[in-house]
Enzyme design. Structure first.
Site, short mmCIF file in Angstrom:
data_model
loop_
_atom_site.label_atom_id
_atom_site.label_comp_id
_atom_site.label_asym_id
_atom_site.label_seq_id
_atom_site.Cartn_x
_atom_site.Cartn_y
_atom_site.Cartn_z
N ASN A 56 45.03 51.25 10.92
CA ASN A 56 44.01 50.22 11.13
C ASN A 56 44.00 49.87 12.62
OD1 ASN A 56 42.35 47.98 11.18
ND2 ASN A 56 43.89 46.61 10.30
N LYS A 86 42.15 47.92 14.19
CA LYS A 86 41.70 46.55 14.45
C LYS A 86 40.61 46.55 15.52
CE LYS A 86 46.36 44.90 13.36
NZ LYS A 86 46.92 43.74 12.74
N HIS A 99 41.59 42.13 4.22
CA HIS A 99 42.68 42.12 5.22
C HIS A 99 43.03 40.67 5.54
CE1 HIS A 99 44.93 42.64 8.92
NE2 HIS A 99 45.10 43.89 8.56
N GLU A 135 43.72 39.21 8.18
CA GLU A 135 43.05 38.62 9.34
C GLU A 135 41.65 38.16 8.99
OE1 GLU A 135 43.85 41.90 11.98
OE2 GLU A 135 45.97 41.33 12.04
N GLU A 189 50.56 43.55 2.03
CA GLU A 189 50.76 43.15 3.41
C GLU A 189 51.06 41.65 3.45
OE1 GLU A 189 48.78 46.07 6.25
OE2 GLU A 189 47.25 44.61 5.76
N GLY A 195 51.50 41.86 12.39
CA GLY A 195 51.37 41.64 13.83
C GLY A 195 52.41 40.69 14.40
N SER A 224 53.95 45.02 10.51
CA SER A 224 54.91 45.27 11.60
C SER A 224 55.69 46.57 11.42
CB SER A 224 55.84 44.07 11.78
OG SER A 224 55.11 42.95 12.23
C1 PEP Z 1 47.45 45.65 9.61
O1 PEP Z 1 46.63 45.42 10.47
O2 PEP Z 1 47.12 45.90 8.46
C2 PEP Z 1 48.87 45.60 9.98
C3 PEP Z 1 49.77 45.89 9.07
O3 PEP Z 1 49.14 45.27 11.27
P1 PEP Z 1 50.54 45.44 12.04
O4 PEP Z 1 51.04 46.83 11.71
O5 PEP Z 1 50.19 45.31 13.49
O6 PEP Z 1 51.46 44.39 11.54
#
Ligand code: PEP
Length: 239
Positions: A8, A10, A93, A95, A162, A168, A200
């Site tokens: 992803n 982003k 997601h 975010e 997640e 993040g 992460s």
């Molecule tokens: C994500 O954007 O789904 C994600 C897991 O981000 P990160 O790996 O940066 O934590």
């Protein structure tokens, strides 16, 4: 079943950078022991789609609206994504949930994506305070129930666990906690829906997650958009 590495990107890369990174993914995937998908930003989709043509890398999108046409300024229709060759669409997601997306809108999006022949990647996960209160399974079960009630019977979907506090932040969820949550999700969705872990993950810490029985792959954000980390992932995946 081969595991899935789902990137992803982003809102990180310019279209030029996305194009170059997509070519690196296409090359890395040739000898990778995992399946690979990338979700660039909307403006880069067409270019990345061309860069990935004839490669083993599947194209994903980061979101979609729940209608295919109409007066919905600023939204992107599932039908428009399908026309670009998109196979997977992330919905829910964290975010986006943080910006007001609800279980109901996530469910509508998942159903619309499936109706256009693509596979929704349904993100679920608890807040830090919900885990501290021991409510993580209850929260994830409710998020999943909303989507499962909306998806047509037999529709393909992917679940991405997640935890919202792990995304993040540089603080991934402990593998034992991931294993427990994935087992709970498996008991709901069955064997056919792949379950990804995200939060992460980077080239140094990913192996214990991929080794877990109910982890069918990884959803990786930040590290998946950094060329050095991408190189390190593909070196590790080289079969
Ligand atoms: C994500 O954007 O789904 C994600 C897991 O981000 P990160 O790996 O940066 O934590």
């Amino acid at each position: 079943m081969r595991k899935l590495f789902f990137a992803n990107w982003k809102m990180y890369l310019s279209d030029e950078e996305a194009d170059a990174l997509a070519r690196a993914y296409a090359e890395g995937a040739l000898s990778a022991s995992v399946d690979v998908a990338v979700a660039p930003g909307f403006t880069a989709l067409e270019r990345v789609s061309r860069a990935l043509a004839a490669s083993k890398v599947a194209l994903g999108a980061q979101d979609a609206f729940w209608k295919d046409e109409g007066a919905f300024t600023g939204e992107v229709a599932p039908k428009q994504l399908a026309a670009l060759g998109v196979k997977y669409v992330i919905v829910g997601h964290s975010e986006r949930r943080a910006m007001g997306e609800t279980d109901e809108t996530v469910a509508r999006k998942a159903a619309a994506v499936a109706a256009d022949g693509m596979t929704p990647v349904v993100c679920v996960g608890e807040l830090k305070e919900e885990r501290e209160a021991g409510r993580q399974e209850e929260v994830v079960r409710a998020q999943l129930a909303a989507v499962l009630a909306a998806l047509p019977k037999g529709a393909a979907f992917v679940v991405a666990y997640e935890p919202r506090w792990a995304i993040g932040t540089g603080t991934p969820c402990e593998p034992a906690d991931v294993a427990a949550m994935h087992a709970a999700i498996r008991s709901i969705v069955g064997a056919d829906a792949p379950i990804l872990y995200g939060g992460s993950v980077d080239p140094k810490n990913f192996k214990p997650y991929l080794a877990l029985q109910d982890v069918d792959g990884l959803l990786v954000g930040g590290a998946s958009a950094r060329p050095d980390d991408v190189r390190a992932f593909f070196e590790a995946f080289a079969s």
